[in-house]
Design a protein around this motif. Sequence first.
Motif, PDB file in Angstrom:
ATOM      1  N   ALA A  30      21.288  56.967 -94.117  1.00 26.06           N
ATOM      2  CA  ALA A  30      20.019  56.268 -94.966  1.00 26.06           C
ATOM      3  C   ALA A  30      20.370  55.964 -96.341  1.00 26.06           C
ATOM      4  O   ALA A  30      21.403  56.610 -96.802  1.00 26.06           O
ATOM      5  CB  ALA A  30      18.832  57.414 -94.888  1.00 26.06           C
ATOM      6  N   TYR A  31      19.871  54.856 -97.091  1.00 28.33           N
ATOM      7  CA  TYR A  31      20.031  54.665 -98.422  1.00 28.33           C
ATOM      8  C   TYR A  31      19.049  55.300 -99.158  1.00 28.33           C
ATOM      9  O   TYR A  31      17.914  54.788 -99.326  1.00 28.33           O
ATOM     10  CB  TYR A  31      20.319  53.166 -98.479  1.00 28.33           C
ATOM     11  CG  TYR A  31      20.273  52.770-100.008  1.00 28.33           C
ATOM     12  CD1 TYR A  31      21.644  53.229-100.588  1.00 28.33           C
ATOM     13  CD2 TYR A  31      19.298  51.901-100.562  1.00 28.33           C
ATOM     14  CE1 TYR A  31      21.917  52.818-101.930  1.00 28.33           C
ATOM     15  CE2 TYR A  31      19.627  51.611-102.020  1.00 28.33           C
ATOM     16  CZ  TYR A  31      20.876  52.051-102.568  1.00 28.33           C
ATOM     17  OH  TYR A  31      21.285  51.788-103.801  1.00 28.33           O
ATOM     18  N   GLY A  32      19.205  56.534 -99.270  1.00 27.35           N
ATOM     19  CA  GLY A  32      18.117  57.288-100.249  1.00 27.35           C
ATOM     20  C   GLY A  32      16.638  57.175 -99.318  1.00 27.35           C
ATOM     21  O   GLY A  32      16.820  57.272 -98.146  1.00 27.35           O
ATOM     22  N   GLU A  40      23.344  48.343 -94.208  1.00 29.66           N
ATOM     23  CA  GLU A  40      22.621  47.070 -94.389  1.00 29.66           C
ATOM     24  C   GLU A  40      22.704  46.801 -95.973  1.00 29.66           C
ATOM     25  O   GLU A  40      22.497  45.569 -96.368  1.00 29.66           O
ATOM     26  CB  GLU A  40      21.047  47.288 -93.934  1.00 29.66           C
ATOM     27  CG  GLU A  40      20.812  47.220 -92.443  1.00 29.66           C
ATOM     28  CD  GLU A  40      19.710  47.951 -91.889  1.00 29.66           C
ATOM     29  OE1 GLU A  40      19.155  47.189 -90.923  1.00 29.66           O
ATOM     30  OE2 GLU A  40      19.271  48.630 -92.467  1.00 29.66           O
ATOM     31  N   HIS A  41      22.291  47.824 -96.821  1.00 32.57           N
ATOM     32  CA  HIS A  41      22.503  47.702 -98.228  1.00 32.57           C
ATOM     33  C   HIS A  41      23.740  46.999 -98.576  1.00 32.57           C
ATOM     34  O   HIS A  41      23.681  46.036 -99.454  1.00 32.57           O
ATOM     35  CB  HIS A  41      22.259  49.127 -99.106  1.00 32.57           C
ATOM     36  CG  HIS A  41      22.311  49.209-100.378  1.00 32.57           C
ATOM     37  ND1 HIS A  41      21.470  48.299-101.197  1.00 32.57           N
ATOM     38  CD2 HIS A  41      23.115  49.767-101.253  1.00 32.57           C
ATOM     39  CE1 HIS A  41      21.713  48.522-102.450  1.00 32.57           C
ATOM     40  NE2 HIS A  41      22.772  49.230-102.613  1.00 32.57           N
ATOM     41  N   ALA A  42      24.867  47.601 -98.183  1.00 31.72           N
ATOM     42  CA  ALA A  42      26.188  46.959 -98.647  1.00 31.72           C
ATOM     43  C   ALA A  42      26.389  45.652 -98.224  1.00 31.72           C
ATOM     44  O   ALA A  42      26.801  44.741 -99.086  1.00 31.72           O
ATOM     45  CB  ALA A  42      27.241  47.707 -97.876  1.00 31.72           C
ATOM     46  N   LEU A  64      31.253  47.342-101.551  1.00 26.51           N
ATOM     47  CA  LEU A  64      31.812  48.551-101.766  1.00 26.51           C
ATOM     48  C   LEU A  64      31.016  49.484-102.948  1.00 26.51           C
ATOM     49  O   LEU A  64      31.683  50.545-103.067  1.00 26.51           O
ATOM     50  CB  LEU A  64      33.389  48.602-101.775  1.00 26.51           C
ATOM     51  CG  LEU A  64      34.176  47.866-100.872  1.00 26.51           C
ATOM     52  CD1 LEU A  64      35.655  47.926-101.166  1.00 26.51           C
ATOM     53  CD2 LEU A  64      33.911  48.614 -99.514  1.00 26.51           C
ATOM     54  N   HIS A  65      30.154  49.012-103.649  1.00 25.30           N
ATOM     55  CA  HIS A  65      29.707  49.488-104.631  1.00 25.30           C
ATOM     56  C   HIS A  65      29.141  50.953-104.435  1.00 25.30           C
ATOM     57  O   HIS A  65      29.194  51.943-105.350  1.00 25.30           O
ATOM     58  CB  HIS A  65      28.818  48.692-105.453  1.00 25.30           C
ATOM     59  CG  HIS A  65      27.405  48.954-104.826  1.00 25.30           C
ATOM     60  ND1 HIS A  65      27.027  47.994-103.748  1.00 25.30           N
ATOM     61  CD2 HIS A  65      26.312  49.641-105.339  1.00 25.30           C
ATOM     62  CE1 HIS A  65      25.609  48.128-103.497  1.00 25.30           C
ATOM     63  NE2 HIS A  65      25.180  49.018-104.350  1.00 25.30           N
ATOM     64  N   ASP A  66      28.652  51.385-103.114  1.00 22.78           N
ATOM     65  CA  ASP A  66      28.416  52.741-103.092  1.00 22.78           C
ATOM     66  C   ASP A  66      29.168  53.442-101.983  1.00 22.78           C
ATOM     67  O   ASP A  66      28.482  54.265-101.327  1.00 22.78           O
ATOM     68  CB  ASP A  66      26.644  52.530-102.222  1.00 22.78           C
ATOM     69  CG  ASP A  66      25.946  52.557-103.460  1.00 22.78           C
ATOM     70  OD1 ASP A  66      26.023  52.589-104.751  1.00 22.78           O
ATOM     71  OD2 ASP A  66      24.721  51.792-103.047  1.00 22.78           O
ATOM     72  N   ILE A  67      30.212  52.864-101.795  1.00 12.43           N
ATOM     73  CA  ILE A  67      31.212  53.733-100.751  1.00 12.43           C
ATOM     74  C   ILE A  67      31.261  55.139-101.196  1.00 12.43           C
ATOM     75  O   ILE A  67      31.386  56.088-100.153  1.00 12.43           O
ATOM     76  CB  ILE A  67      32.739  52.918-100.794  1.00 12.43           C
ATOM     77  CG1 ILE A  67      33.273  53.364 -99.592  1.00 12.43           C
ATOM     78  CG2 ILE A  67      33.415  53.285-102.007  1.00 12.43           C
ATOM     79  CD1 ILE A  67      34.459  52.424 -99.105  1.00 12.43           C
ATOM     80  N   TRP A 166      22.364  42.543-108.071  1.00 13.82           N
ATOM     81  CA  TRP A 166      22.238  42.303-106.441  1.00 13.82           C
ATOM     82  C   TRP A 166      21.775  43.777-105.685  1.00 13.82           C
ATOM     83  O   TRP A 166      21.090  43.988-104.867  1.00 13.82           O
ATOM     84  CB  TRP A 166      23.872  42.102-105.905  1.00 13.82           C
ATOM     85  CG  TRP A 166      24.086  40.641-106.509  1.00 13.82           C
ATOM     86  CD1 TRP A 166      23.463  39.602-106.885  1.00 13.82           C
ATOM     87  CD2 TRP A 166      25.444  40.316-106.895  1.00 13.82           C
ATOM     88  NE1 TRP A 166      24.033  38.662-107.362  1.00 13.82           N
ATOM     89  CE2 TRP A 166      25.278  38.823-107.447  1.00 13.82           C
ATOM     90  CE3 TRP A 166      26.737  40.674-107.003  1.00 13.82           C
ATOM     91  CZ2 TRP A 166      26.497  38.197-108.027  1.00 13.82           C
ATOM     92  CZ3 TRP A 166      27.767  40.240-107.352  1.00 13.82           C
ATOM     93  CH2 TRP A 166      27.656  38.924-108.032  1.00 13.82           C
ATOM     94  N   ASP A 167      22.501  44.892-106.487  1.00 15.64           N
ATOM     95  CA  ASP A 167      22.106  46.271-105.746  1.00 15.64           C
ATOM     96  C   ASP A 167      20.753  46.352-105.754  1.00 15.64           C
ATOM     97  O   ASP A 167      20.120  46.861-104.912  1.00 15.64           O
ATOM     98  CB  ASP A 167      22.801  47.123-106.838  1.00 15.64           C
ATOM     99  CG  ASP A 167      22.800  48.767-106.400  1.00 15.64           C
ATOM    100  OD1 ASP A 167      22.477  49.032-105.304  1.00 15.64           O
ATOM    101  OD2 ASP A 167      23.186  49.788-107.244  1.00 15.64           O
ATOM    102  N   ASP A 168      20.101  45.777-106.716  1.00 11.85           N
ATOM    103  CA  ASP A 168      18.537  46.371-107.015  1.00 11.85           C
ATOM    104  C   ASP A 168      17.874  45.624-105.919  1.00 11.85           C
ATOM    105  O   ASP A 168      16.682  46.093-105.378  1.00 11.85           O
ATOM    106  CB  ASP A 168      18.008  46.021-108.530  1.00 11.85           C
ATOM    107  CG  ASP A 168      18.358  46.929-109.298  1.00 11.85           C
ATOM    108  OD1 ASP A 168      18.846  47.898-109.148  1.00 11.85           O
ATOM    109  OD2 ASP A 168      18.703  46.446-110.625  1.00 11.85           O
TER     110      ASP A 168
HETATM  111 FE    FE Z   1      23.589  50.672-104.230  1.00 12.41          FE
END
Ligand code: FE
Length: 193
Positions: A30-32, A40-42, A64-67, A166-168
């Motif tokens: 899960a993404y939080g 999916e988020h990536a 890769l920002h949340d790797i 983009w992350d948001d």
């Molecule tokens: Fe993120």
Amino acid sequence: MGTLDQPSESASTDIVADILRLFRERGDSAYGFEAVSQLEHALQAGTLAIEANASSELISAALLHDIGHLLHELPDDAPDQGIDDHHENSGFHFLKTHFGPATYEPVRLHVAAKRYLCAVKSEYHDLLSEPSQTSLRLQGGPMSAEEVAQFESNPFYQAAVDLRYWDDIAKDPEMKTPPLEAFEVHLRQAALA
Ligand code: FE
């Protein structure tokens, strides 16, 4: 922990293959409390970078920002439990030996970019999702004027801000993206030889 933390012989020769495997093995976490998985988020963040005609280095940073979230054993909802996992640092340390600064600097700075935007764009804070507002408090809240000046002195700060936007928005359960494999060409382009 996956093989990336303690590289086996087979894991050390092809970093792009290792990254793709990491997403396949752990990306469904899960993404939080958001409505999308880590993979999916990536993919959404990477797709938004492609749509913005970003370089392969920045597309790779977006993917890769949340790797860092995939490299540690804290619960997926750690920020919601009041734990700051410092995933931008673990991601940066992992990436810096395999990619150049156009990839690892936006990753390292993507949390700071949220604190930066909250300081310089008054409307930005209200755009953040609730989990993101919660983690902002853990991350230190909006930057001071001194921190803003220091942030803007980094040559990659604008790339980090682009990545932040983009992350948001990469939290849309309806968004269609290309598959993970479509990013391999960008990862190979960005990875150090
Ligand atoms: Fe993120």
